[in-house]
Design a protein around this motif. Structure first.
Motif, short mmCIF file in Angstrom:
data_model
loop_
_atom_site.label_atom_id
_atom_site.label_comp_id
_atom_site.label_asym_id
_atom_site.label_seq_id
_atom_site.Cartn_x
_atom_site.Cartn_y
_atom_site.Cartn_z
N ALA A 37 -23.86 11.45 -8.35
CA ALA A 37 -22.48 10.97 -8.17
C ALA A 37 -21.94 11.45 -6.83
O ALA A 37 -21.32 10.70 -6.09
CB ALA A 37 -21.60 11.47 -9.30
N ILE A 66 -23.45 9.32 -4.05
CA ILE A 66 -22.92 7.96 -3.96
C ILE A 66 -21.53 7.96 -3.36
O ILE A 66 -21.16 7.07 -2.60
CB ILE A 66 -22.92 7.29 -5.34
CG1 ILE A 66 -24.35 6.97 -5.75
CG2 ILE A 66 -22.08 6.02 -5.34
CD1 ILE A 66 -24.46 6.11 -6.99
N PRO A 105 -15.56 -1.96 -1.86
CA PRO A 105 -14.89 -1.10 -2.84
C PRO A 105 -15.85 -0.13 -3.52
O PRO A 105 -15.40 0.81 -4.19
CB PRO A 105 -14.33 -2.08 -3.86
CG PRO A 105 -15.16 -3.31 -3.74
CD PRO A 105 -15.70 -3.35 -2.34
N ARG A 147 -16.66 2.32 -0.13
CA ARG A 147 -15.37 2.70 0.48
C ARG A 147 -15.57 3.23 1.89
O ARG A 147 -16.49 2.81 2.59
CB ARG A 147 -14.61 3.65 -0.45
CG ARG A 147 -14.21 2.91 -1.74
CD ARG A 147 -13.36 3.74 -2.70
NE ARG A 147 -14.07 4.90 -3.22
CZ ARG A 147 -15.01 4.86 -4.14
NH1 ARG A 147 -15.38 3.72 -4.67
NH2 ARG A 147 -15.59 5.95 -4.56
N LYS A 178 -8.44 -4.36 -9.06
CA LYS A 178 -8.20 -3.37 -8.01
C LYS A 178 -9.25 -3.43 -6.92
O LYS A 178 -8.94 -3.27 -5.74
CB LYS A 178 -8.17 -1.97 -8.63
CG LYS A 178 -6.86 -1.65 -9.32
CD LYS A 178 -6.76 -0.16 -9.59
CE LYS A 178 -5.41 0.21 -10.19
NZ LYS A 178 -5.34 1.64 -10.51
N ALA A 179 -10.51 -3.64 -7.30
CA ALA A 179 -11.57 -3.70 -6.29
C ALA A 179 -11.29 -4.83 -5.30
O ALA A 179 -11.48 -4.68 -4.08
CB ALA A 179 -12.92 -3.90 -6.96
N LEU A 190 -8.31 -6.23 -4.59
CA LEU A 190 -7.16 -5.89 -3.75
C LEU A 190 -7.60 -4.95 -2.64
O LEU A 190 -7.23 -5.11 -1.48
CB LEU A 190 -6.06 -5.22 -4.59
CG LEU A 190 -5.21 -6.13 -5.48
CD1 LEU A 190 -4.23 -5.30 -6.28
CD2 LEU A 190 -4.48 -7.18 -4.65
N TYR A 191 -8.41 -3.97 -3.00
CA TYR A 191 -8.91 -3.01 -2.02
C TYR A 191 -9.71 -3.74 -0.94
O TYR A 191 -9.58 -3.46 0.25
CB TYR A 191 -9.79 -1.97 -2.72
CG TYR A 191 -10.45 -1.00 -1.77
CD1 TYR A 191 -11.67 -1.29 -1.18
CD2 TYR A 191 -9.84 0.21 -1.47
CE1 TYR A 191 -12.27 -0.41 -0.31
CE2 TYR A 191 -10.44 1.11 -0.59
CZ TYR A 191 -11.66 0.79 -0.02
OH TYR A 191 -12.26 1.67 0.84
#
Lengths: 430, 356
Positions: B5, B8, B81, B84, B177-178, B180-181
């Motif tokens: 994690a 990533i 997303p 990022r 949300k992804a 929009l991002y």
């Protein structure tokens, strides 16, 4: 026996490790993570999709996206428009992007939806218009995202038949009513059911738990089932801005209650509907079915009600107890009208047993839970306070109940003879 | 597991200027999406700053093995997303080494139409309502449906809430949300009439950008379902019988339609579309005949019908538009598996460029 928080498979609800540390918008709620055992995929009956931890132990990234704080990248917010569907009790919602944060419902655009899919319009003339009426913060999306309670109108500007808010709003803007500042405290009871079998949470499938007694406000794995849902809901409501005043475990195991209030006028209805929406979203995530049926299990098991506590300015001031008794008098003369508006199926619940009054009988008493209307000992002692209408069922529409209470006690007047007869019958010296 | 994690989610911006660009293209079926990643030396703002690339077309049914290179031209950039930071997603289209669009490249012809001065002047807006169905992995039965059986009939599920009515909301919300991002103009989402079916809307977006955004939104959705262990289906009629199909209703307006007197322009446009019904239907998605039956809020595939607020019509005009005398209309015919490049450009062509 393992503690059952929700239906099998065993699940834990845990807060993701990377919670936002923003000071202003304390995100008290994060997405629920259902941790599935690796071998449970064969046993899954209703497949539920949550932020899963996949089998080969790689990272779960859906959760990160759900909790993404979009504020640094965009001013835009997501508004979830919520309305009541064709049955009068089903909640519906859909979301849209709004260019920037808003403070007031008047800043939000009207919208529309396919009424033919909710039993509220025919297919060839299907548009029903949504008018935003109240805003709450969205505890699932966080940030500046919002929930919007709406009511429903025809394109011509008439409330559609299932829109009970419009009439309530009229009553609550009547000068006689606003002058009395009506307060409402609504005690919403509800039952949690295991998914697919529709049997209460925690009950052995195909059988019954021990009789009622230990469960009311109980604690312990053999007495309380589903506390995580009640607790999560409490915080979510506080975050959202709903006037939630408390919660408790109820007499029937798997049954709970939360209270909203005291709220003034139409706010009571808006807050209760939004709280119901949050509860159904939370149970959806937990894989548990919410029911607002007033008598979910026949027999020696409590039903679910929505007791409505009520007071006006006059009732709260010196001499208020007399005003309360006059209000009870009015209510006694309109018992049938109220009962017919207090929720479908209430006759299965109001039997005269299990802390209810029989549906045909109007009665009142101090501290008496077997009455239609109960007045607290405090109120009697101080000579002022409020009354509790115990008749409404858990599936009542709060717009109807609150406005009807205001109408009957503030706007309606019985004839003098009727009043005198009722006073005698109820031993009310008013 | 936590080490994975950490890796990533590693924020590279402290250690290097390099970014990762995921090049995305449409494969040989016209609906399958493909992608691969490459490192770039620094952040970019515009597709023109990105290098062309190539891939093995023989592995996607787009080129023969002995001459397998297909060239990728970057066309649109979005923020990534999943990674990022300054990392990006790049929507591309596909060309032969000689510079010709390969047969499955529908963007090229659409771009031509959208650069026609008559079309540019009309500032064509599109709002696309992408419906889709989520299926349980391995058994291809919708999410939330009991295996080997059916849920209760349609009614409670449209915009529904509750564990017995809404299945898969986490996917929808994370996708919202992804997008929009990423910079996609996603305007809303809702649960659909068939349980396990959802919809998101992209728009209003001008010209070719509408289709670019819909494709990248589809890509992000498929990445999310991949993470969630669920299968995405864009089939227009995933379950036969008394269950709704999935469409991609396309809302459309031009400058003239949005101005005073626009309602007349709208009616003329709808008339022209009626004269080209067969051509449009042929381009509106494979298998659409299983969906456009005249039932379940569709118009029959052989009939062209339009009406105000009528969800059983081919073209629906909103009550607002009728009342204001201007606005937009909704073409309800496209299937969920339609190619937005084809549909958006064809609507512009038929209503602005074509003379009957």
């Amino acid at each position: 026996m393992a503690q059952i928080l929700a239906a099998s498979p065993t699940c834990q609800m845990r807060v993701p490790k990377h919670s936002s540390s923003s000071v202003i918008t304390n995100k008290l709620w994060s997405s629920v993570v259902l941790k599935q055992k690796k071998q449970s995929s064969n046993k899954l009956r209703g497949f539920r999709v949550f932020a899963l931890q996949s089998d080969n132990s790689t990272v779960n990234r859906v959760e990160t996206l759900l909790n993404l704080d979009t504020k640094p990248y965009s001013d835009r917010i997501i508004a979830e428009y919520i309305w009541i569907g064709g049955s009068g009790i089903d909640l519906r919602s859909k979301s849209r992007t709004i260019e920037k944060p808003v403070e007031d419902p008047s800043e939000l655009p009207k919208w529309n939806y396919d009424g033919s899919s909710t039993g509220q319009a025919p297919g060839e003339d299907s548009e029903v218009i949504l008018y935003p009426q109240a805003i709450f913060r969205d505890p699932f999306r966080g940030g500046n995202n919002i929930l919007v309670i709406c009511d429903t109108w025809t394109p011509a500007g008439e409330p559609i038949p299932t829109n009970k808010r419009a009439r309530a709003a009229e009553i609550f803007s009547n000068k006689k009513v606003t002058g009395e500042v009506p307060w409402f405290g609504i005690e919403q009871e509800y039952t949690l059911l295991q998914q697919n079998v529709k049997w209460p949470l925690g009950w052995p499938v195909g059988a019954f738990p021990g009789p009622q007694g230990p469960y009311y406000c109980g604690v312990g794995a053999d007495k309380i089932w589903g506390r995580d849902i009640s607790d999560a809901h409490y915080k979510a409501c506080l975050y959202a801005g709903i006037n939630i005043s408390g919660t408790n475990g109820e007499v029937m195991p798997g049954q709970w209650e939360f209270q909203v209030g005291p709220s003034v006028g139409i706010d009571a209805g808006d807050h209760v509907w939004c709280a119901r929406y949050l509860l159904e979203r939370i149970t959806e995530q937990a894989g548990v079915v919410l029911t607002l049926d007033p008598k979910p299990i026949e027999g020696d098991w409590n039903g679910a009600g929505c007791h409505t506590n009520y007071s006006t300015k006059s009732m709260r001031e010196e001499g208020g107890f007399e005003v309360i008794k006059k209000a009870i008098l009015n209510l006694s003369l309109r018992h049938k009208e109220h009962i017919s508006a207090y929720g479908e199926g209430n006759e299965r619940r109001l039997t005269g047993k299990h802390e209810t009054a029989s549906i045909d009988q109007f009665s009142w008493g101090v501290a008496n839970r077997g009455c239609s209307i109960r007045v607290g000992r405090d109120t009697e002692a101080k000579g002022k306070g409020y009354l509790e209408d115990r008749r409404p069922a858990s599936n009542m529409d709060p717009y109807i109940v609150t406005s009807l209470l205001a109408e009957t006690t503030l706007l309606w007047e019985p004839t003098l003879e009727a009043e005198a007869l009722a006073a005698q019958k109820l031993s009310l010296n008013v | 597991m936590s080490a994975l994690a950490d890796l990533i989610n590693l924020d590279l911006s402290d250690s290097t200027d390099q970014i990762i660009a995921e090049y995305i293209w449409i494969g040989g079926s016209g609906l399958d999406m493909r992608s691969k990643a490459r490192t770039l030396s620094g952040p970019v703002k515009d597709p023109s700053e990105l290098p062309k690339w190539n891939y093995d077309g023989s592995s996607t049914g787009q080129a023969p093995g002995d001459d397998s290179e297909v060239i990728l031209y970057p066309q649109a950039i979005f923020k990534d997303p999943f990674r990022r930071g300054n990392n990006i997603l790049v929507m591309c289209d596909a060309y032969t080494p000689a510079g010709e669009p390969i047969p499955t490249n529908k963007r090229h012809a659409a771009a031509k139409i959208f650069s026609d001065p008559n079309v540019v002047a009309e500032v064509t807006w599109y709002g696309i309502e992408q419906e889709y169905t989520l299926l349980q992995k391995d058994i291809k039965w919708p999410v939330g449906w009991p295996v080997g059986g059916f849920p209760g009939p349609q009614g409670p599920y449209y915009c529904g809430v509750g564990a017995d009515k809404a299945f898969g909301r986490d996917i929808v919300d994370s996708h919202y949300k992804a997008c929009l991002y990423a910079g996609i103009n996603v305007s809303g989402t809702n649960g659909e009439v068939m349980p396990g079916q959802w919809e998101f809307q992209v728009g209003p977006t001008v010209g070719i950008a509408a289709a670019d955004q819909v494709w990248v939104a589809r890509y992000i959705l498929e990445r999310i379902t991949e993470l969630a262990g669920v299968v995405l289906s864009l089939d227009p009629k995933p379950i036969p019988g008394d269950w709704n199909g999935a469409g991609a209703h396309t809302n459309y307006s031009t400058k003239s339609m949005r101005e005073d007197g626009g309602y007349e322009v709208i009616k003329k446009a709808i008339e022209k579309l009626g004269l080209r019904h067969k051509e449009h239907i042929a381009a509106y998605g494979e298998g659409n005949e299983r969906r456009l039956t005249g039932k379940h809020e569709t118009a029959d595939i052989n009939t062209f019908l339009w009406g105000v607020a009528n969800r059983g019509a081919s073209i629906r005009v909103g009550r607002d538009t009728e009342k204001d005398g201007k606005g937009y209309f909704e073409d309800r015919r496209p299937a969920s598996n339609m190619d937005p490049y084809t549909v958006t450009s064809m609507i512009a062509e038929s209503t602005i460029l074509w003379k009957p």
